[in-house]
Design an enzyme around this catalytic site. Structure first.
Site, mmCIF file in Angstrom:
data_model
loop_
_atom_site.group_PDB
_atom_site.id
_atom_site.type_symbol
_atom_site.label_atom_id
_atom_site.label_comp_id
_atom_site.label_asym_id
_atom_site.label_seq_id
_atom_site.Cartn_x
_atom_site.Cartn_y
_atom_site.Cartn_z
ATOM 1 C CB CYS A 17 42.376 35.840 42.180
ATOM 2 S SG CYS A 17 41.606 37.068 41.101
ATOM 3 C CE1 TYR A 25 37.205 41.316 45.905
ATOM 4 C CE2 TYR A 25 35.518 40.223 44.593
ATOM 5 C CZ TYR A 25 36.765 40.227 45.171
ATOM 6 O OH TYR A 25 37.599 39.145 45.020
#
Length: 373
Positions: free
Chosen positions: A75, A206
């Site tokens: 992440c 994203y």
């Protein structure tokens, strides 16, 4: 991944992707008296080194050994905390739990640990630690998260603030020679830059990858590359974002750049060009990668597994690509000519990675696969 807990529909929901930025805003601080904090600089999407106390938030005292940082290598938001923890030398004060790269709709799991449980917390999923604090916690079960070891309850998952606080609130436990990642005389310029990097780059990839419409994707794509072009130009005359020295801004940009070609270029369709085709950004990214504390936290195999397996909405086959070739991360960046001083303001490089925290051989060109025999 079982069908019952599939992530299908969790990421692409139609139109523009909007990140839920409502986190547990409790903080771990050197002075836990709320009366000594204002309400300024709160609820920022990038946090603030002088943040106050948000309404309803609790202050927890900094104590060595009391808390555990849960941070998946895969992440990018968690990766920031791994970098800052290592640069500041907080390994003895703040232990780390490393979930595996894939998860279902419930949460990240400690599947890399013996018996599938974190050896300190004793839990299989970070979800359990959230539920110990908030029964049926309704928001995303995210990493990084800091857990109170005695109770097993999550303290905070406010990743925009955590790294600021590691620099400012945990000073008592910084190693000798820990650098200043937040130079006060550069803060006025650095904060707007960090905000732009978050909005258009860190979250911009994203917004492109999880766009639910062509127009939303086009907008995210254009804004992303406009900012990458701006950064390419900025880095033509300075070694790091703020000049000669590494700062918090570099940590935040690096975790996106290091994932760009292996994941974002293809998986998120941010494919105008690759990072390796932007000479200044590519040299800058390699410079950081080869700097202790940055590249030695990167597990490319876990990064690829996370994105290509978990995001069923955009990769339903869950096939993980074999490429790209990664040895070029070790090519000489040749950026020292842009600086008059070394990279560590008022400090030194961190010590070598502790063996128990080293990235698996073969998952990073700094640690090539062991030769058979």
């Amino acid at each position: 991944m079982s069908e019952e807990y599939s992530t299908k529909g969790a990421y692409v929901t139609g139109g523009e992707f909007t990140r839920d930025t409502n986190y547990i805003q409790d903080r771990i601080v050197a002075d836990a008296n709320p009366a000594n904090y204002s309400s300024e600089h709160n609820n920022s999407k990038i946090g603030h080194p002088d943040a106050g106390v948000s309404e309803g938030a609790q202050l927890w005292p900094v104590e060595a050994g009391r808390y555990r940082l849960v941070a998946a290598r895969a992440c990018p938001w968690a990766n920031r905390t791994l970098i800052v923890r290592r640069i500041l030398g907080l390994e003895d004060a703040l232990s780390v739990g490393l979930p595996g790269p894939t998860h279902d709709a419930r949460s990240w799991t400690f599947d890399l640990d013996p018996s599938g449980k974190d050896p300190v917390l004793g839990t299989e999923r970070i979800q359990e630690n959230y539920f110990k604090r908030f029964a049926d916690y309704p928001r995303g079960i995210t990493v990084p998260a800091i857990v109170d070891i005695p109770t097993g309850a999550v303290v905070t998952n406010d990743y925009p603030q955590i790294t600021w606080d590691l620099s400012t609130q945990w000073k008592e436990f910084h190693r000798e020679g820990a650098p200043n990642l937040i130079p006060q005389d550069q803060l006025e310029e650095m904060l707007p830059l960090i905000k732009r990097i978050f909005t258009e780059v860190n979250n911009g990839v994203y917004r492109a990858g999880f766009a639910g419409s062509q127009s939303a994707y086009n907008d995210a794509y254009d804004r992303l590359f406009a900012t990458l072009d701006f950064l390419e130009e900025r880095l033509s005359t300075r070694r790091f974002l703020m000049g000669d020295h590494i700062t918090e801004a570099d940590v935040r940009l690096f975790t996106t750049l290091v994932r760009f070609d292996p994941v974002y270029h293809g998986h998120f369709k941010t494919n105008r060009n690759k990072l390796i085709e932007m000479p200044n950004l590519w040299g800058y990214a390699r410079d950081l990668f080869q700097t202790p504390g940055f590249g030695d936290t990167i597990d490319f195999e876990q990064i690829k597994a996370h994105y290509y397996v978990v995001h069923e909405d955009i990769n339903p086959t869950q096939i993980i690509p074999k490429g790209p070739v990664l040895e070029n991360w070790l090519e000489a960046p040749e950026r020292e000519r842009l600086a008059d001083q070394g990279p560590w303001l008022e400090g030194t490089a961190p010590a070598p990675v502790r063996p128990q925290e080293r990235v698996q051989s073969g998952h990073n060109p700094l640690y090539p696969a062991e030769l058979a025999g």
